[in-house]
Design a protein around this motif. Structure first.
Motif, PDB file in Angstrom:
ATOM      1  N   GLY A  41       0.791  -1.111  -0.007  1.00 17.46           N
ATOM      2  CA  GLY A  41      -0.020   0.075   0.033  1.00 17.46           C
ATOM      3  C   GLY A  41       0.749   1.282  -0.112  1.00 17.46           C
ATOM      4  O   GLY A  41       0.354   2.391  -0.086  1.00 17.46           O
ATOM      5  N   HIS A  42       2.145   1.140   0.187  1.00 20.51           N
ATOM      6  CA  HIS A  42       2.755   2.389   0.218  1.00 20.51           C
ATOM      7  C   HIS A  42       3.842   2.224  -1.161  1.00 20.51           C
ATOM      8  O   HIS A  42       4.164   0.982  -1.449  1.00 20.51           O
ATOM      9  N   PRO A  43       4.319   3.356  -1.681  1.00 24.29           N
ATOM     10  CA  PRO A  43       5.321   3.214  -2.866  1.00 24.29           C
ATOM     11  C   PRO A  43       6.672   2.850  -2.231  1.00 24.29           C
ATOM     12  O   PRO A  43       7.072   3.617  -1.394  1.00 24.29           O
ATOM     13  N   ILE A  44       7.126   1.995  -2.786  1.00 25.21           N
ATOM     14  CA  ILE A  44       8.457   1.285  -2.108  1.00 25.21           C
ATOM     15  C   ILE A  44       9.443   1.439  -3.361  1.00 25.21           C
ATOM     16  O   ILE A  44       9.511   1.144  -4.378  1.00 25.21           O
ATOM     17  N   LYS A  45      10.892   1.953  -2.946  1.00 22.35           N
ATOM     18  CA  LYS A  45      11.980   2.318  -3.717  1.00 22.35           C
ATOM     19  C   LYS A  45      12.966   0.833  -3.536  1.00 22.35           C
ATOM     20  O   LYS A  45      13.716   0.775  -4.409  1.00 22.35           O
ATOM     21  N   GLY A  46      13.011   0.136  -2.561  1.00 28.16           N
ATOM     22  CA  GLY A  46      13.567  -0.961  -2.394  1.00 28.16           C
ATOM     23  C   GLY A  46      13.935  -1.247  -0.856  1.00 28.16           C
ATOM     24  O   GLY A  46      13.253  -0.575  -0.082  1.00 28.16           O
ATOM     25  N   VAL A  47      14.909  -1.594  -0.370  1.00 25.43           N
ATOM     26  CA  VAL A  47      15.528  -1.594   0.876  1.00 25.43           C
ATOM     27  C   VAL A  47      16.958  -1.314   0.921  1.00 25.43           C
ATOM     28  O   VAL A  47      17.862  -1.468   0.160  1.00 25.43           O
ATOM     29  N   LEU A  48      17.350  -0.778   1.912  1.00 26.58           N
ATOM     30  CA  LEU A  48      18.656  -0.433   2.548  1.00 26.58           C
ATOM     31  C   LEU A  48      19.103  -1.762   3.129  1.00 26.58           C
ATOM     32  O   LEU A  48      18.636  -2.289   4.152  1.00 26.58           O
ATOM     33  N   VAL A  49      20.265  -2.462   2.712  1.00 23.44           N
ATOM     34  CA  VAL A  49      20.909  -3.294   3.261  1.00 23.44           C
ATOM     35  C   VAL A  49      22.171  -2.792   3.861  1.00 23.44           C
ATOM     36  O   VAL A  49      23.121  -2.147   3.354  1.00 23.44           O
ATOM     37  N   GLN A  50      22.142  -2.984   5.312  1.00 24.75           N
ATOM     38  CA  GLN A  50      23.283  -2.157   6.140  1.00 24.75           C
ATOM     39  C   GLN A  50      23.953  -3.138   7.035  1.00 24.75           C
ATOM     40  O   GLN A  50      23.445  -4.073   7.647  1.00 24.75           O
ATOM     41  N   LYS A  51      25.381  -3.201   7.075  1.00 24.97           N
ATOM     42  CA  LYS A  51      25.810  -3.894   8.234  1.00 24.97           C
ATOM     43  C   LYS A  51      25.524  -3.532   9.133  1.00 24.97           C
ATOM     44  O   LYS A  51      25.233  -2.453  10.077  1.00 24.97           O
ATOM     45  N   MET A  52      25.057  -4.674  10.277  1.00 27.70           N
ATOM     46  CA  MET A  52      24.792  -4.658  11.709  1.00 27.70           C
ATOM     47  C   MET A  52      25.668  -3.727  12.474  1.00 27.70           C
ATOM     48  O   MET A  52      26.996  -3.839  12.385  1.00 27.70           O
ATOM     49  N   ALA A  53      25.219  -2.959  13.248  1.00 32.20           N
ATOM     50  CA  ALA A  53      25.827  -1.991  14.239  1.00 32.20           C
ATOM     51  C   ALA A  53      26.196  -2.787  15.654  1.00 32.20           C
ATOM     52  O   ALA A  53      25.894  -3.646  15.746  1.00 32.20           O
ATOM     53  N   ARG A  54      27.122  -1.966  16.203  1.00 32.84           N
ATOM     54  CA  ARG A  54      27.686  -2.521  17.305  1.00 32.84           C
ATOM     55  C   ARG A  54      26.752  -2.597  18.523  1.00 32.84           C
ATOM     56  O   ARG A  54      25.538  -2.168  18.289  1.00 32.84           O
ATOM     57  N   LYS A  55      26.707  -3.416  19.399  1.00 35.70           N
ATOM     58  CA  LYS A  55      25.804  -3.225  20.506  1.00 35.70           C
ATOM     59  C   LYS A  55      26.221  -2.013  21.471  1.00 35.70           C
ATOM     60  O   LYS A  55      27.432  -1.912  21.754  1.00 35.70           O
ATOM     61  N   GLY A  56      25.325  -1.273  22.039  1.00 41.87           N
ATOM     62  CA  GLY A  56      25.662  -0.052  22.956  1.00 41.87           C
ATOM     63  C   GLY A  56      24.756   0.643  23.238  1.00 41.87           C
ATOM     64  O   GLY A  56      23.448   0.160  23.438  1.00 41.87           O
TER      65      GLY A  56
END
Length: 207
Positions: free
Chosen positions: A81-96
């Motif tokens: 139902g929303h216009p979608i451009k795709g997805v961002l694939v991002q390296k997982m961040a550190r825990k903190g």
């Protein structure tokens, strides 16, 4: 501005970012994840969706191809139902500890920078401190001390505090960045800090 444009503007201004890529298909998401190495996070890219977590548009801790395929399908289903451009694939961040570094431009006084407890709870706890730009290291120290959560940031109950030197450098750079680009609003949220450094996980600007 959109998420991708915001990240590119940060890169152009020499901010340190987690490895990421823009995927328009599931296959592209797999290729990016292999390139930047698991674990990764997926985030929906849509001009209509501001709070991605609220609509199920974020999946984290993805450790293999099978989990990525499942996460991708779930995000696409949740974002129907929303216009979608795709997805961002991002390296997982550190825990903190999650902080927000924000800012806005006041018509009378100019740019202001905000520091506070970040993540999805920023609007609930409202634990923030603010200063007019430009700022110096003394201002950053005072802003940290004004937060109710400052004992956690400085290290409480035997826990390590966050990298305050890194926080100071990032806040000084953010003030300069806002003024240089003449931004009306800025949100780096969350920025995840530990004792060694930080990761900028998400960013949003407006001119």
């Amino acid at each position: 501005m959109g998420m991708l444009e915001d990240f590119e503007l940060l890169k152009k201004n020499n901010f340190k970012l987690l490895p990421y890529g823009w995927a328009k298909t599931k296959m592209e998401a797999h290729l990016i994840a292999k390139h930047i190495c698991y674990p990764v996070a997926l985030k929906i890219i849509s001009d209509e969706i501001t709070h991605k977590t609220d609509v199920g548009g974020v999946k984290v801790g993805i450790r293999n191809d099978q989990a990525l395929a499942l996460a991708y399908d779930e995000i696409m289903e949740n974002a129907k139902g929303h216009p979608i451009k795709g997805v961002l694939v991002q390296k997982m961040a550190r825990k903190g500890i999650e902080l927000i570094i924000g800012g806005k431009k006041d018509p009378q006084f100019g740019h202001m920078i905000i520091l506070g407890l970040g993540g999805v709870y920023v609007e609930i706890f409202r634990d923030i401190s603010a200063r007019l730009c430009p700022i110096n290291e003394k201002d950053v120290k005072e802003m940290v001390e004004e937060l109710k959560s400052h004992p956690i940031l400085e290290g409480a109950r035997g826990q390590k505090g966050i990298n305050l030197e890194g926080l100071g450098g990032l806040m000084l750079a953010t003030c300069k960045f806002m003024r240089k680009e003449d931004l009306k609003e800025l949100d780096l949220n969350p920025v995840i800090f530990d004792s060694d450094g930080y990761d900028i996980v998400d960013a949003r600007f407006s001119r």
